[in-house]
Write an enzyme that holds these catalytic residues in place. Structure first.
Site, short mmCIF file in Angstrom:
data_model
loop_
_atom_site.label_atom_id
_atom_site.label_comp_id
_atom_site.label_asym_id
_atom_site.label_seq_id
_atom_site.Cartn_x
_atom_site.Cartn_y
_atom_site.Cartn_z
CG HIS A 81 3.96 3.30 0.04
ND1 HIS A 81 3.30 4.50 -0.15
CD2 HIS A 81 4.46 3.34 1.28
CE1 HIS A 81 3.45 5.24 0.93
NE2 HIS A 81 4.15 4.56 1.82
CG ASP A 114 7.49 -0.71 7.23
OD1 ASP A 114 6.43 -0.32 6.73
OD2 ASP A 114 8.04 -0.16 8.21
C1 SDX Z 1 3.83 2.21 5.71
O1 SDX Z 1 1.01 5.70 3.82
C2 SDX Z 1 2.20 5.81 4.19
O2 SDX Z 1 2.92 6.77 3.89
C3 SDX Z 1 2.69 4.68 5.09
C4 SDX Z 1 4.16 4.68 5.45
C5 SDX Z 1 4.52 5.86 6.33
O3 SDX Z 1 5.71 6.22 6.36
O4 SDX Z 1 3.62 6.36 7.07
O5 SDX Z 1 4.95 4.70 4.28
C6 SDX Z 1 4.51 3.42 6.25
O6 SDX Z 1 2.78 1.89 6.19
C7 SDX Z 1 4.45 1.47 4.56
C8 SDX Z 1 3.56 0.30 4.06
C9 SDX Z 1 3.80 -0.90 4.99
N1 SDX Z 1 2.82 -2.01 4.68
C10 SDX Z 1 3.24 -3.14 4.14
O7 SDX Z 1 4.38 -3.36 3.73
C11 SDX Z 1 2.16 -4.21 4.09
C12 SDX Z 1 2.15 -4.87 2.70
N2 SDX Z 1 1.67 -3.88 1.74
C13 SDX Z 1 0.25 -3.91 1.39
O8 SDX Z 1 -0.59 -4.22 2.46
C14 SDX Z 1 -0.15 -2.69 0.56
O9 SDX Z 1 0.79 -2.53 -0.40
C15 SDX Z 1 -0.38 -1.36 1.25
C16 SDX Z 1 -1.35 -1.46 2.37
C17 SDX Z 1 0.91 -0.80 1.75
C18 SDX Z 1 -0.96 -0.40 0.20
O10 SDX Z 1 -2.16 -0.89 -0.14
P1 SDX Z 1 -3.11 -0.12 -1.21
O11 SDX Z 1 -2.52 1.16 -1.65
O12 SDX Z 1 -4.49 -0.09 -0.67
O13 SDX Z 1 -2.99 -1.03 -2.44
P2 SDX Z 1 -3.88 -2.31 -2.67
O14 SDX Z 1 -3.99 -3.07 -1.38
O15 SDX Z 1 -5.13 -1.89 -3.34
O16 SDX Z 1 -2.96 -3.15 -3.65
C19 SDX Z 1 -3.02 -2.91 -5.03
C20 SDX Z 1 -2.84 -4.32 -5.63
C21 SDX Z 1 -3.80 -5.34 -5.05
O17 SDX Z 1 -3.99 -6.31 -6.05
P3 SDX Z 1 -5.43 -6.28 -6.86
O18 SDX Z 1 -6.53 -6.37 -5.81
O19 SDX Z 1 -5.45 -4.97 -7.60
O20 SDX Z 1 -5.36 -7.49 -7.75
O21 SDX Z 1 -1.52 -4.79 -5.30
C22 SDX Z 1 -1.63 -5.96 -4.50
C23 SDX Z 1 -3.03 -6.01 -3.94
O22 SDX Z 1 -3.46 -7.33 -3.71
N3 SDX Z 1 -0.64 -5.83 -3.42
C24 SDX Z 1 0.16 -6.81 -3.00
C25 SDX Z 1 0.94 -6.22 -2.01
N4 SDX Z 1 0.59 -4.94 -1.84
C26 SDX Z 1 -0.41 -4.71 -2.71
N5 SDX Z 1 0.28 -8.11 -3.38
C27 SDX Z 1 1.23 -8.82 -2.71
N6 SDX Z 1 2.03 -8.33 -1.72
C28 SDX Z 1 1.92 -7.04 -1.35
N7 SDX Z 1 2.68 -6.55 -0.40
#
Ligand code: SDX
Length: 429
Positions: free
Chosen positions: A306, A364
């Site tokens: 998140h 989720d």
């Molecule tokens: C919602 O914003 C809100 O409030 C949203 C929400 C709401 O109520 O409105 O809470 C609802 O959207 C919840 C989130 C649902 N999405 C998912 O579950 C999809 C999987 N999660 C990822 O796509 C990610 O965690 C996000 C999009 C939720 C957040 O992404 P960020 O903040 O941009 O973080 P990032 O992508 O920069 O990740 C940081 C690191 C990265 O690694 P590095 O590039 O630093 O090496 O963490 C890794 C990412 O690759 N990472 C994951 C991961 N999520 C982040 N690696 C594996 N699996 C994951 N799920």
């Protein structure tokens, strides 16, 4: 107001900016004068360090796993309240008195029907259309039927549009579901509560009486509360930006639905359940965790991570409890999906990659299992999220419209394209 300031030194010039403090949470450095004073923009793709507005609606502490709606902890609202009470709280800032609650419930109930002609929109879609495509289309079309609540400068029309959105989303969502399974639409009933009415519109058939389970209705109502609002997330920011141009509220909500659909946002609940289905058994989990950690593999654990929560999403805990309640009601003791989900969570929370990146289950992760147990297909999961989030979008839109300082949102950019060059006639290319 705070007297703190922040100084930026750029191009041998120091510029001082005011710092504002909120009631709780991080201060903000007010950089509105930056471009005028320095000729430079800030640069913050994804807005990881940017406060886009001032708001009094929802507060999140990502490190502590805190979520407050108008100051009330989500745990208390989900345990002791109901969704329409939460709607009133988000819209007006205070919990309703008994009389206010009865009046609000009545006003919402008497807006649940849809203009009869809107049914024709549904028959224009293929039966296998994704219900989110139908939601974007039909909600956007509401402004073509409810002209008397599109003048955003009129507080009464803003209030009517807000009530219409909250009241009609369940009806539209249920119609999208019925259309996708080829069953007749079921009209709303004024003798049922909000969540019961929605379940009835989804699962009743003309051929027989449908009795809504109290446990299912309570679970549905609680799921709506958990998804009601969440500060300036992507879809809420979309609604605010659309609303900042003066677009009507129905069009703004349609924009929010479109943004929520993405798998990185509200679409994650559908993607998370599809992922659990794909993993299938506990034995396959290590391979998927390996892939999630592989930077060269686009696979991510859906329902994990998140932007704000760097600890457990408080909604995920409540969702897990709700999941168990629904499965218990159904007498499901060893749901294979739940087994995979709980083992995946255990493994991920012990894995140094997830620990170091502070990746926890979000709202989720467990919602999909619960919604599937309630009888919904995965394609309806994000529709239910949009139904619940409508009140948050409307409350945030209302707060923005009523802010006298409000102006159109118009970010700038770092231009990295070609500098000026002369046109070359086709004959010379
Ligand atoms: C919602 O914003 C809100 O409030 C949203 C929400 C709401 O109520 O409105 O809470 C609802 O959207 C919840 C989130 C649902 N999405 C998912 O579950 C999809 C999987 N999660 C990822 O796509 C990610 O965690 C996000 C999009 C939720 C957040 O992404 P960020 O903040 O941009 O973080 P990032 O992508 O920069 O990740 C940081 C690191 C990265 O690694 P590095 O590039 O630093 O090496 O963490 C890794 C990412 O690759 N990472 C994951 C991961 N999520 C982040 N690696 C594996 N699996 C994951 N799920």
């Amino acid at each position: 107001m705070s007297t703190k300031t922040a100084t930026l030194t750029y191009d041998n010039k120091s510029v001082e900016f005011p710092v504002h403090g909120g009631s709780i949470g991080p201060d903000v450095i007010d950089i509105q004068a930056l471009y005028g004073e320095s000729g430079a923009f800030t640069y913050d793709p994804g807005f990881t360090s940017t406060a886009s507005c001032e708001s009094a609606i929802t507060y999140i502490d990502g490190d502590e796993g805190v979520l407050l709606y108008r100051g009330y902890p989500i745990e208390q609202l989900a345990k002791d309240g109901d969704f329409l009470e939460t709607c009133y709280l988000l819209l007006y800032g205070e919990l309703p008195t008994k009389a206010q609650k009865e009046d609000f419930d009545h006003r919402v109930t008497y807006h649940t029907m849809l203009h009869e002609q809107m049914m024709r929109f549904f028959t224009g879609f293929r039966r296998d259309a994704h219900p989110m495509a139908i939601m974007v289309g039909v909600v956007g079309a509401l402004s073509a039927f409810y002209h008397d609540s599109t003048d955003i400068s009129d507080p009464h029309q803003r209030m009517v549009a807000s009530l219409r959105m909250i009241a009609k989303m369940p009806t539209i969502a249920a119609m999208a579901y019925k259309y996708s399974i080829g069953q007749p639409f079921v009209y709303p009933r004024n003798d049922l509560g909000y969540a019961s009415n929605f379940l009835h519109m989804c699962f009743a058939v003309p051929a027989e009486e449908y009795k809504v389970s109290k446990t299912f209705a309570k679970a549905m109502d609680r799921i709506f509360i958990l998804h009601a609002d969440h500060e300036q997330n992507a879809s809420t920011s979309t609604v605010r930006l659309a609303g900042s141009s003066g677009a009507n509220p129905f069009a703004c909500i349609a924009a929010g639905i479109a943004c929520l659909w993405g798998p990185a946002h509200g679409g994650a609940n559908e993607a998370a359940l599809n992922m659990l289905d794909e993993i299938g058994t506990v034995d396959n989990i290590p391979e998927y965790v390996r892939r999630a950690k592989d930077r060269d593999d686009p696979f991510r654990l859906m329902g994990f991570g998140h932007r704000v929560y760097k600890s457990y999403d408080p909604r995920a805990k409540i969702m897990q409890e709700t999941c168990h309640e629904v499965l218990d009601e159904l007498g499901i003791k060893d749901d294979p999906l739940l087994e995979v989900a709980m083992e995946l969570e255990r493994i991920a929370l012990e894995d140094e990659y997830f620990v170091e990146k502070r990746l926890y289950p979000n709202v989720d992760f467990y919602s999909g299992i619960t919604l599937k147990a309630l009888g919904f297909p995965t394609t309806m999961f994000t529709v239910l999220f949009s139904l619940a989030r409508t009140v948050g979008w409307i409350a945030q839109w209302k707060e923005m419209i009523e802010d006298p300082r409000q102006k159109i949102g118009r970010p700038r950019q770092l231009y990295v394209g070609e500098t000026e060059r002369n046109y070359v006639p086709l004959s010379q290319r």
